[in-house]
Design an enzyme around this catalytic site. Structure first.
Site, PDB file in Angstrom:
ATOM      1  N   LEU A   1     -43.482  90.588  -0.386  1.00  0.00           N
ATOM      2  CA  LEU A   1     -43.318  92.032  -0.531  1.00  0.00           C
ATOM      3  C   LEU A   1     -41.801  92.197  -0.539  1.00  0.00           C
ATOM      4  CD1 LEU A   1     -45.998  93.184   2.048  1.00  0.00           C
ATOM      5  CD2 LEU A   1     -46.213  93.116  -0.449  1.00  0.00           C
TER       6      LEU A   1
ATOM      7  N   HIS B   1     -46.900  75.947  -1.796  1.00  0.00           N
ATOM      8  CA  HIS B   1     -46.933  75.699  -3.249  1.00  0.00           C
ATOM      9  C   HIS B   1     -46.661  74.248  -3.682  1.00  0.00           C
ATOM     10  CE1 HIS B   1     -42.695  76.427  -2.513  1.00  0.00           C
ATOM     11  NE2 HIS B   1     -42.845  77.732  -2.436  1.00  0.00           N
TER      12      HIS B   1
ATOM     13  N   ASN C   1     -40.794  78.760  -9.347  1.00  0.00           N
ATOM     14  CA  ASN C   1     -40.286  77.714  -8.463  1.00  0.00           C
ATOM     15  C   ASN C   1     -41.335  77.383  -7.402  1.00  0.00           C
ATOM     16  OD1 ASN C   1     -38.607  75.882  -7.278  1.00  0.00           O
ATOM     17  ND2 ASN C   1     -37.422  77.395  -6.155  1.00  0.00           N
TER      18      ASN C   1
ATOM     19  N   ASP D   1     -48.267  83.097  -3.816  1.00  0.00           N
ATOM     20  CA  ASP D   1     -46.805  83.147  -3.996  1.00  0.00           C
ATOM     21  C   ASP D   1     -46.430  84.350  -4.878  1.00  0.00           C
ATOM     22  OD1 ASP D   1     -44.130  82.595  -3.778  1.00  0.00           O
ATOM     23  OD2 ASP D   1     -44.165  80.741  -4.930  1.00  0.00           O
TER      24      ASP D   1
HETATM   25 ZN    ZN Z   1     -41.408  79.062  -1.748  1.00  0.00          ZN
END
Ligand code: ZN
Length: 424
Positions: free
Chosen positions: A63, A232, A278, A305
């Protein structure tokens, strides 16, 4: 307020439930689950032909409040979450200022309480201002409501500091969340290093930038006898390092994003900055391995993400545009389209990675459907296709590579603490 959800196929991975049931809600809680419930309710939802699941949990949301409320606010971020079937989102601390202090944890929690339509749980930074030098006051932050710690956006380069942080979170019975990226290797890179970075003349990010970081963090987790969650994950070797570590009893979990299990690097040829992410989109072999990791359980969590950016920022040259895409509103559809429909995961396994698994990792009493439990639910149609359209996003930002895609699993209702947070 009472609410009766009639005739839906209730899928709860925690209990293994998968049958047609009614759910009766009073106030914030589920009072009764069963067949043919006849209690009179103020509101009735006909869930025939729909699937009722626990409200989804995203353990990796950005956010932009405080600091970049033009990209996303707590209000807009939670509206987007509700549209995606999420009732709990954990927000990363790399805002401006960084969430490294109890006053900022309070700010997020209060604002979410006031403006949010679903729950927001803050993740605080490992180091003050994510500077990688001084530890945040983790105990205090935890008591104030931080659910974990991460310097997401950056890797904690200082191994000594990382070791201390791992020792602290162990006392707090939480995992540390690591953004594994050795910036000495990834520096200036914008896409995966390989054939496409050569052809397109764009600076590459080698897979090893992630892998050396994953390896070091696993070593330090073993040293501290602590637990680590890798954000991730994106490469075959990173995943193999996690598998190896788990075999040896090291407490490591990891998450994958829907875009990393769906898209691969050749998309960057479009120069569409919504492919700039990324870690970067990787090779087809990596995508295949990530799907296998989901199937064999090495990857327990799917996290978005969600990274909102304005059109002005994303319209820059590829090399200059910021990394990241939004993901809250497309996650469930991609899980169903890419994993459940091709039978890589069962529906229950797919939902577990978005509910009970992240809840277990973060010690949250969320992510399941049970009597006396919070009435956090999502109701969707498995087969109803919907087109991803820019103008339909409830997120303030529209940066998604999935615009124009047709996705199954349209969310009809999202119920948060017994109240309708979203209705299609
Ligand atoms: Zn990250």
């Amino acid at each position: 307020m009472s609410l009766l959800i009639k005739g839906g196929r209730v899928v709860d991975p925690m209990s293994g439930t998968d049958e047609i049931l009614d759910i009766f809600i009073r106030g914030e809680k589920i009072l009764k689950i069963g067949k043919g419930i006849t209690f009179s309710a103020k509101k009735i939802i006909d869930a025939t032909d729909s699937i009722v699941i626990p409200g989804l949990i995203d353990m990796h949301t950005h956010l932009r409040d405080p600091g970049r409320e033009d990209e996303e606010t707590i209000r807009s971020g939670t509206l987007a979450a509700a549209r995606g079937g999420f009732t709990t989102i954990c927000c990363m601390p790399n805002t401006s200022p960084v969430i490294d202090d109890i006053s900022l944890v309070r700010y997020i929690l209060r604002k979410a309480e006031k403006e949010g339509v679903v729950e927001v749980l803050p993740i605080a930074s490992i180091s003050k201002n994510e500077d990688g030098e001084t530890l945040s006051e983790m105990g205090k932050l935890r008591r104030e409501g931080a659910v974990s710690f991460s310097d997401d956006g950056k890797w904690v380069r200082n191994a000594h500091l990382m070791r201390r942080a791992l020792e602290y979170v162990k006392m707090l019975n939480l995992p540390l969340i690591s953004h594994c990226e050795n910036e000495d290797l990834s520096k200036n890179g914008v896409i995966n290093e390989g054939i496409f970075s050569t052809i397109l003349g764009l600076p590459g990010i080698p897979k090893e930038a992630e892998e050396v970081a994953v390896f070091r963090d696993i070593c330090l987790t073993r040293l501290a006898n602590s637990s680590l969650h890798i954000a991730h994950i994106s490469t075959v070797s990173s995943l193999n390092l996690v598998r190896e570590a788990r075999k040896r009893g090291i407490k490591v979990s990891c998450e994958v994003t829907p875009h990393h299990f769906t898209l691969s690097e050749e998309l960057v040829r479009s120069f569409d900055t919504n492919t700039k992410i990324n870690p970067p989109l990787r090779g087809k072999d990596d995508v295949k391995a990530l799907r296998e990791g989901l199937k064999d359980g090495s990857i327990e969590v799917i996290a978005t993400d969600h990274a909102p950016h304005t059109p002005e920022e994303k319209e820059l040259d590829y090399a200059l545009a910021p990394f990241g895409i939004i993901g809250l509103e497309t996650a469930l559809g991609l899980v169903i389209k890419e994993l459940v429909k091709p039978e890589i995961l069962t529906l229950s396994q797919g939902i577990a990675k978005l509910t009970v698994n992240p809840a277990r990792i973060l010690n949250l009493d969320r992510g399941r459907i049970r009597e006396e439990g919070l009435a956090n639910l999502a109701i969707f149609n498995l087969n109803e296709e919907w087109e991803v359209k820019k103008e339909d996003f409830l997120s303030l930002s529209k940066n998604s590579p999935f615009v124009g895609w047709s996705l199954p699993g349209k969310v009809k209702w999202t119920i948060f603490k017994g109240k309708v947070a979203y209705r299609s």
